[in-house]
Every structure is written in C-alpha cells, then in structure tokens.
Scaffold this active site. Sequence first.
Site, PDB file in Angstrom:
ATOM      1  N   HIS A  36       0.950  -0.969  -0.098  1.00 50.28           N
ATOM      2  CA  HIS A  36       0.118   0.164   0.030  1.00 50.28           C
ATOM      3  C   HIS A  36       1.186   1.411   0.367  1.00 50.28           C
ATOM      4  CE1 HIS A  36      -2.545   3.282   1.169  1.00 50.28           C
ATOM      5  NE2 HIS A  36      -4.304   2.497   0.509  1.00 50.28           N
TER       6      HIS A  36
ATOM      7  N   GLU B  28      -3.487   1.965  -7.319  1.00 48.59           N
ATOM      8  CA  GLU B  28      -4.202   2.566  -6.375  1.00 48.59           C
ATOM      9  C   GLU B  28      -3.184   3.690  -6.663  1.00 48.59           C
ATOM     10  OE1 GLU B  28      -6.936   1.940  -2.631  1.00 48.59           O
ATOM     11  OE2 GLU B  28      -4.315   1.736  -2.198  1.00 48.59           O
TER      12      GLU B  28
HETATM   13  P1  13P Z   1      -9.136   6.324   0.204  1.00 46.26           P
HETATM   14  O1  13P Z   1     -10.701   5.933   0.033  1.00 46.26           O
HETATM   15  O2  13P Z   1      -9.765   7.104   1.462  1.00 46.26           O
HETATM   16  O3  13P Z   1      -8.582   7.214  -0.331  1.00 46.26           O
HETATM   17  O4  13P Z   1      -8.158   5.293   0.733  1.00 46.26           O
HETATM   18  C1  13P Z   1      -8.075   4.295  -0.104  1.00 46.26           C
HETATM   19  C2  13P Z   1      -6.522   3.289   0.012  1.00 46.26           C
HETATM   20  O5  13P Z   1      -5.921   3.621   0.345  1.00 46.26           O
HETATM   21  C3  13P Z   1      -7.318   2.175  -0.161  1.00 46.26           C
HETATM   22  O6  13P Z   1      -6.203   1.096  -0.733  1.00 46.26           O
END
Ligand code: 13P
Length: 262
Positions: free
Chosen positions: A94, A166
């Site tokens: 992450h 992400e």
């Molecule tokens: P948000 O939905 O708060 O932007 O976070 C996304 C995230 O990091 C999920 O792993």
Amino acid sequence: MRKTLIVGNWKMHLSTHEASLLAHRLNDHIEAHQDVEVVLAPSVLSLQPLSVQIDRRKFRLAAQNANEHDQGAYTGEVSFTMLHDLVHYVIIGHSERRLYFNEGLETVRDKVAACVRNKITPILCVGETHVERKAGETNQVLHDQVSTALMHLTSRDVQDMVIAYEPVWAISTFGGELAKPADVEAALKRIRLELRELYGDKVADSVRIIYGGSVDDQVAAGYLAVPGCDGLLPGSASLNYHKFSAIVAAAHRQHKQSRESA
Ligand code: 13P
C-alpha cells in the site's frame, strides 16, 4: 466474468469494539451475492474477533500488512504464517506503507513471496505518485512495481492474486484528486499487459485488477463500469456502513445488468 471484489481498507481506525459494531451494521445492510466478494481489512487486532463474528457467506477478511519473515526476533511484527488461519488476503505494498514506512520494491517482492508461501492471496497495491504522473512516468512505475513484486512467482502463484491500482495522488490521505475513468482504464490495461507479457493470456485474464483512490458511493458505479475493472478498494468510505453497503450494491447491480445484457 470474474467475480467483483470490494475490499474495505479500514486503515488504522476503530477500536476492536468499534470494528465489531461496524461489522455488525454491515451484516445488516449487505446481502450475500454470488458475483460479488466483500472483504473487510480491519486493524490486525480486530482480525481474530471478526473471524468469529462475521458471516462467512458474506464477508472475508484481509490483513493490511505482514512481515516477510515467517518467524523470528522481529519485535512488534506479525507474520504471514501467523495470519494463515485468519485471513484470505493480505494487502501488500500500500502506498502508505511504501511512503511512510519506506517499503521499497524488494521488501514488497519479499512480502508477496511470503504471502504466497503461506497460502494467502496477495492484494498487491501499485500506483504512481503525483510527481511521477506529471513526469509521464506512470507506465514505467507500474512496470517496475508489478515486475519486481512478481519476480519469484510462477503462473500458478499469480493466477489467483489481486492487483489494486491505487494512484497515490487519488488516495484521500495524499490529496484525493478524483481520477478520471479514462486514466483508470489506461492504467488497468497497462497492468494487464504487463501480466500478459510475463505470464501469458490465461494468467493475465484470470488476475483480478481493482481500483482504489477516493472511491465512495457516488463514484463507485462509474469506476466499476471501466473496462477491465474487477472491483474497488475504498478507504474512508469503507468506515461508513451506508456508503460501503451502497458500493457493494452498485457492484451487484452492475453484475446483474451485464448478465441481463449478455
Ligand atoms: P481512500 O478511499 O480514503 O482514498 O483510500 C484509498 C485507499 O488507500 C485504500 O487502500
């Protein structure tokens, strides 16, 4: 069609009591769906109580991190071996871990290998920063992150895994700019191409690639409609049971529509 995956990343929020309450509320608001898999990723402390509490027809559990060593003198850490009986998935790489805890490409690679070795499915997170995006380096970053993370894995190891795109700039923690569906589509395509080059068509077509970055109930359907998007990874919105259950409902509706139009 691949099963849609909705993963709620609760990050470092909620006491065990609060986590149990949220799981209880989600249970009341979410129905079991054949085509949609719902995964909760609470703090490591809540995994054990939730594993007893949850209805396994509706929910699976994920850890947010684990240590790449199976056991040893690593004070404060929890290994994949210890999580083996508790979770189906572990989130690895992450961006908050890459940036705040200096997890580099090699650490992420070793964690993915440890995860597979302990028969847990990795949810590998990849994505470029704002600076990398502005410099036109998105594809290079995705290439580096995907190819290094999978370095020691066979086709069989990779075929069931999940990759989450992400983009760092789209995560609420880092600014939360809403990504355009076209940007998401291009990145997901790129990741699948990477898999195709490394492992061939069969593996590339079986890996689920999901999207995360400021996903809430308002924008979920739009991202789910992106070609090649197999699910979502909401953070903040997953702490609100109305929003999270609406995201799950959107995934279910989308499956229903595509079945009806097939
Ligand atoms: P948000 O939905 O708060 O932007 O976070 C996304 C995230 O990091 C999920 O792993």
